[in-house]
Design a protein around this motif. Structure first.
Motif, PDB file in Angstrom:
ATOM      1  N   UNK A 159      -8.880  17.012  -5.740  1.00 27.71           N
ATOM      2  CA  UNK A 159      -7.421  16.536  -5.886  1.00 27.71           C
ATOM      3  C   UNK A 159      -7.437  15.886  -7.112  1.00 27.71           C
ATOM      4  N   UNK A 160      -8.456  14.984  -7.641  1.00 26.53           N
ATOM      5  CA  UNK A 160      -8.774  14.390  -8.721  1.00 26.53           C
ATOM      6  C   UNK A 160      -8.275  15.081  -9.447  1.00 26.53           C
ATOM      7  N   UNK A 161      -9.061  16.064 -10.447  1.00 28.62           N
ATOM      8  CA  UNK A 161      -8.818  16.583 -11.109  1.00 28.62           C
ATOM      9  C   UNK A 161      -7.596  17.675 -11.072  1.00 28.62           C
ATOM     10  N   UNK A 162      -6.917  17.884 -10.093  1.00 25.23           N
ATOM     11  CA  UNK A 162      -5.830  18.243 -10.196  1.00 25.23           C
ATOM     12  C   UNK A 162      -4.836  17.338 -11.711  1.00 25.23           C
ATOM     13  N   UNK A 163      -4.589  16.323 -10.185  1.00 18.78           N
ATOM     14  CA  UNK A 163      -3.689  15.151 -11.422  1.00 18.78           C
ATOM     15  C   UNK A 163      -4.574  15.063 -12.545  1.00 18.78           C
TER      16      UNK A 163
END
Length: 259
Positions: A159-163
């Motif tokens: 999720x962090x990488x997607x952000x």
């Protein structure tokens, strides 16, 4: 026409969710009300002597309760600001290596017996509200710091990488992805710190910082059972009430995808 802010507020906590949460947590306030009423009726049924009447009058009780609440509230605010801020910094890549040392340092405050910590601080700083506040902050820091670190570290890295992948800045990822998902764990730590603070704050009376501990100490020293029981019941009721409030807030701020 409704504003965007009002629509956002409804999205975060719709009225139906408020009703559901309050309904599921309705037992504790009722139990506390019954216990406090029973204590009130019991004390009123006794033939109190002059000392007991002077200590158990409403003005004195409200003053001591106010002092206890003030100690608890100020301690909690400071702990949340310091521990959550430190937890955020210690989960950033550049400072992550410091997390074990910081947690160990915070653990010293909680591992030290509360009365011993207050005595040491009194020798250094003297008696009063500020000394009690520092001792309470040191004692309540660990649960919030530890839960902040755990809550942020358990956020799915995808999720962090997607952000980052959609162009969000590190600050935006923190405030819009990491913190919202870590809120339930962080609030659990705050809830624990609240209960610890209420209990340890009873010792503040030994260093002239007031609080409900004054009732307990007076009841023990003067062998006045009604005073002792009143202080103990009020302290326990306050701890349980704040724990209940913490549970309600945790449920309300829990992301709906985690329900």
């Amino acid at each position: 026409m409704r504003t965007t802010a009002s629509r956002d507020a409804e999205t975060l906590a719709p009225p139906s969710r408020w009703r559901t949460v309050l309904r599921s947590h309705s037992a504790m306030p009722v139990v506390l009300a019954v216990v406090l009423l029973a204590m009130y009726l019991w004390v009123n049924s006794l033939q109190l002597d002059e000392i007991e009447r002077r200590v158990l009058n409403p003005d004195t009780l409200l003053r001591m309760l106010g002092q206890h609440l003030k100690l608890t509230a100020v301690t909690t605010v400071i702990v949340v600001i310091v521990a959550v801020g430190a937890g955020i910094l210690l989960t950033r890549p550049a400072l992550r290596w410091l997390a074990p040392a910081a947690t160990g340092l915070a653990n010293i405050g909680q591992a030290t017996p509360a009365i011993g910590l207050l005595v040491l601080l009194t020798i250094w700083l003297g008696i009063g509200f500020t000394t009690a506040l520092i001792g309470l902050v040191a004692y309540a820091l660990l649960p919030v710091l530890q839960n902040t670190i755990v809550g942020l570290n358990q956020v799915d890295r995808k999720l962090i990488e997607a952000g980052h992948g959609i162009g969000m800045s590190p600050l935006a990822v923190l405030t819009r992805v990491e913190l919202p998902l870590a809120v339930p764990v962080i609030l659990a730590g705050v809830r624990t710190a609240l209960v610890l603070t209420v209990g340890v704050a009873t010792l503040a009376t030994f260093i002239n910082a007031g609080g409900l501990g004054g009732l307990i100490v007076t009841g023990i020293k003067l062998q006045r059972t009604p005073v002792l029981v009143t202080g103990a019941v009020l302290t326990a009721a306050l701890a349980l009430l704040l724990d209940w409030l913490g549970g309600v807030i945790t449920e309300l701020f829990r992301p709906r995808g985690l329900d």
